[in-house]
Design a protein around this motif. Structure first.
Motif, PDB file in Angstrom:
ATOM      1  N   VAL A  15       0.874  -1.172   0.000  1.00  0.00           N
ATOM      2  CA  VAL A  15       0.000   0.000   0.000  1.00  0.00           C
ATOM      3  C   VAL A  15       0.910   1.221   0.000  1.00  0.00           C
ATOM      4  N   VAL A  16       0.768   2.064  -1.002  1.00  0.00           N
ATOM      5  CA  VAL A  16       1.549   3.295  -1.090  1.00  0.00           C
ATOM      6  C   VAL A  16       0.646   4.438  -0.658  1.00  0.00           C
ATOM      7  N   GLY A  17       0.987   5.055   0.469  1.00  0.00           N
ATOM      8  CA  GLY A  17       0.213   6.162   1.010  1.00  0.00           C
ATOM      9  C   GLY A  17      -0.454   5.767   2.312  1.00  0.00           C
ATOM     10  N   GLY A  18      -0.199   6.547   3.357  1.00  0.00           N
ATOM     11  CA  GLY A  18      -0.733   6.240   4.677  1.00  0.00           C
ATOM     12  C   GLY A  18      -1.734   7.257   5.183  1.00  0.00           C
ATOM     13  N   GLY A  19      -2.525   7.805   4.270  1.00  0.00           N
ATOM     14  CA  GLY A  19      -3.581   8.719   4.678  1.00  0.00           C
ATOM     15  C   GLY A  19      -4.823   7.927   5.056  1.00  0.00           C
ATOM     16  N   VAL A  20      -5.981   8.520   4.900  1.00  0.00           N
ATOM     17  CA  VAL A  20      -7.230   7.873   5.291  1.00  0.00           C
ATOM     18  C   VAL A  20      -7.419   6.552   4.551  1.00  0.00           C
ATOM     19  N   VAL A  78       9.073   4.077   5.926  1.00  0.00           N
ATOM     20  CA  VAL A  78       8.914   5.530   5.935  1.00  0.00           C
ATOM     21  C   VAL A  78       9.808   6.085   4.836  1.00  0.00           C
ATOM     22  N   SER A  79       9.199   6.357   3.712  1.00  0.00           N
ATOM     23  CA  SER A  79       9.914   6.830   2.531  1.00  0.00           C
ATOM     24  C   SER A  79       8.892   7.223   1.482  1.00  0.00           C
ATOM     25  N   LYS A  80       9.364   7.928   0.490  1.00  0.00           N
ATOM     26  CA  LYS A  80       8.518   8.206  -0.666  1.00  0.00           C
ATOM     27  C   LYS A  80       8.692   7.087  -1.677  1.00  0.00           C
ATOM     28  N   ALA A  81       7.635   6.740  -2.374  1.00  0.00           N
ATOM     29  CA  ALA A  81       7.717   5.823  -3.499  1.00  0.00           C
ATOM     30  C   ALA A  81       8.046   6.677  -4.716  1.00  0.00           C
ATOM     31  N   VAL A  82       9.133   6.349  -5.393  1.00  0.00           N
ATOM     32  CA  VAL A  82       9.563   7.190  -6.519  1.00  0.00           C
ATOM     33  C   VAL A  82       9.345   6.541  -7.881  1.00  0.00           C
ATOM     34  N   ASN A  83       9.127   5.215  -7.886  1.00  0.00           N
ATOM     35  CA  ASN A  83       8.875   4.546  -9.151  1.00  0.00           C
ATOM     36  C   ASN A  83       8.126   3.246  -8.894  1.00  0.00           C
ATOM     37  N   ILE A  84       7.269   2.891  -9.834  1.00  0.00           N
ATOM     38  CA  ILE A  84       6.491   1.659  -9.716  1.00  0.00           C
ATOM     39  C   ILE A  84       6.600   0.901 -11.026  1.00  0.00           C
ATOM     40  N   SER A  85       6.946  -0.385 -10.915  1.00  0.00           N
ATOM     41  CA  SER A  85       6.949  -1.257 -12.084  1.00  0.00           C
ATOM     42  C   SER A  85       5.798  -2.250 -11.927  1.00  0.00           C
ATOM     43  N   ASN A  86       5.726  -3.223 -12.819  1.00  0.00           N
ATOM     44  CA  ASN A  86       4.661  -4.230 -12.730  1.00  0.00           C
ATOM     45  C   ASN A  86       4.854  -5.193 -11.567  1.00  0.00           C
ATOM     46  N   THR A  87       6.033  -5.165 -10.930  1.00  0.00           N
ATOM     47  CA  THR A  87       6.310  -6.131  -9.868  1.00  0.00           C
ATOM     48  C   THR A  87       6.880  -5.519  -8.597  1.00  0.00           C
ATOM     49  N   ASP A  88       7.375  -4.264  -8.669  1.00  0.00           N
ATOM     50  CA  ASP A  88       8.069  -3.669  -7.527  1.00  0.00           C
ATOM     51  C   ASP A  88       7.737  -2.190  -7.375  1.00  0.00           C
ATOM     52  N   VAL A  89       7.922  -1.718  -6.136  1.00  0.00           N
ATOM     53  CA  VAL A  89       7.880  -0.287  -5.844  1.00  0.00           C
ATOM     54  C   VAL A  89       9.290   0.106  -5.424  1.00  0.00           C
ATOM     55  N   LEU A  90       9.808   1.170  -6.002  1.00  0.00           N
ATOM     56  CA  LEU A  90      11.124   1.689  -5.653  1.00  0.00           C
ATOM     57  C   LEU A  90      10.949   2.871  -4.719  1.00  0.00           C
ATOM     58  N   THR A  91      11.624   2.820  -3.556  1.00  0.00           N
ATOM     59  CA  THR A  91      11.545   3.924  -2.608  1.00  0.00           C
ATOM     60  C   THR A  91      12.652   4.929  -2.873  1.00  0.00           C
ATOM     61  N   GLU A  92      12.521   6.081  -2.259  1.00  0.00           N
ATOM     62  CA  GLU A  92      13.494   7.159  -2.427  1.00  0.00           C
ATOM     63  C   GLU A  92      14.903   6.728  -2.005  1.00  0.00           C
ATOM     64  N   VAL A  97      10.604  -2.951  -3.334  1.00  0.00           N
ATOM     65  CA  VAL A  97       9.622  -3.690  -2.543  1.00  0.00           C
ATOM     66  C   VAL A  97       8.727  -4.453  -3.514  1.00  0.00           C
ATOM     67  N   PRO A  98       8.858  -5.777  -3.552  1.00  0.00           N
ATOM     68  CA  PRO A  98       8.050  -6.569  -4.494  1.00  0.00           C
ATOM     69  C   PRO A  98       6.607  -6.701  -4.025  1.00  0.00           C
ATOM     70  N   VAL A 103      -1.765  -1.218  -3.988  1.00  0.00           N
ATOM     71  CA  VAL A 103      -2.795  -0.215  -3.741  1.00  0.00           C
ATOM     72  C   VAL A 103      -2.102   1.138  -3.742  1.00  0.00           C
ATOM     73  N   ILE A 104      -2.525   2.028  -4.615  1.00  0.00           N
ATOM     74  CA  ILE A 104      -1.970   3.383  -4.648  1.00  0.00           C
ATOM     75  C   ILE A 104      -3.004   4.300  -4.016  1.00  0.00           C
ATOM     76  N   ALA A 105      -2.659   4.810  -2.839  1.00  0.00           N
ATOM     77  CA  ALA A 105      -3.580   5.664  -2.084  1.00  0.00           C
ATOM     78  C   ALA A 105      -2.820   6.901  -1.626  1.00  0.00           C
ATOM     79  N   THR A 106      -2.231   7.592  -2.581  1.00  0.00           N
ATOM     80  CA  THR A 106      -1.352   8.716  -2.254  1.00  0.00           C
ATOM     81  C   THR A 106      -2.081  10.016  -1.981  1.00  0.00           C
ATOM     82  N   GLY A 107      -3.341  10.092  -2.331  1.00  0.00           N
ATOM     83  CA  GLY A 107      -4.083  11.317  -2.044  1.00  0.00           C
ATOM     84  C   GLY A 107      -3.452  12.528  -2.701  1.00  0.00           C
ATOM     85  N   HIS A 108      -3.363  13.609  -1.956  1.00  0.00           N
ATOM     86  CA  HIS A 108      -2.798  14.839  -2.494  1.00  0.00           C
ATOM     87  C   HIS A 108      -1.417  15.075  -1.913  1.00  0.00           C
TER      88      HIS A 108
END
Length: 136
Positions: A15-20, A78-92, A97-98, A103-108
């Motif tokens: 899950v990318v984004g820790g808002g509501v 605790v980091s920003k996600a800077v890139n997303i592929s079909n299998t992984d999320v790359l943090t800052e 992270v495979p 779920v992309i819930a980054t809000g604003h």
């Protein structure tokens, strides 16, 4: 009970984004998947509590909750996600992270301090500015 893939491996959910939305889905799925929450800060701030905190300053402490306080069965990065592929999320920080499900819930975009104490200090600073502008 955690859901598994056809090969018996627990499904990895990121899950990318820790808002509501992100916090709610992470809390809901934490015992049903191998869960990772990626958020740029270590806490969840209840957005609609800000107005009450302005008139009841002690309320601010109850409106900022560390992710660890509600997410006992998942990883928190605790980091920003800077890139997303079909299998992984790359943090800052360069961490990959495979995932099986994403779920992309980054809000604003709202610059917020990473730590809870700094987040509370930020709320107090906002309250001071508003009181200076207040006609009362």
């Amino acid at each position: 009970m955690a859901a598994t893939t056809g090969g018996g491996r627990t499904r990895r959910v990121v899950v990318v984004g820790g808002g509501v939305a992100g916090s709610l889905i992470a809390k809901t799925l934490q015992f049903h998947a191998d869960l990772t929450l990626i958020d740029s800060k270590e806490y969840f701030e209840i957005p609609w509590a800000g107005l009450r905190a302005m008139v009841e300053p002690s309320f601010a402490k109850r409106s900022v909750i560390n992710h660890r306080d509600y997410l006992s069965n998942g990883r928190i990065i605790v980091s920003k996600a800077v890139n997303i592929s079909n299998t992984d999320v790359l943090t800052e920080e360069g961490r990959l992270v495979p995932y099986d499900y994403l779920v992309i819930a980054t809000g604003h975009s709202d610059p917020a301090p990473k730590s809870k104490p700094k987040g509370l200090a930020n709320i107090k600073q906002k309250m001071k500015r508003l009181r200076l502008l207040s006609p009362f």
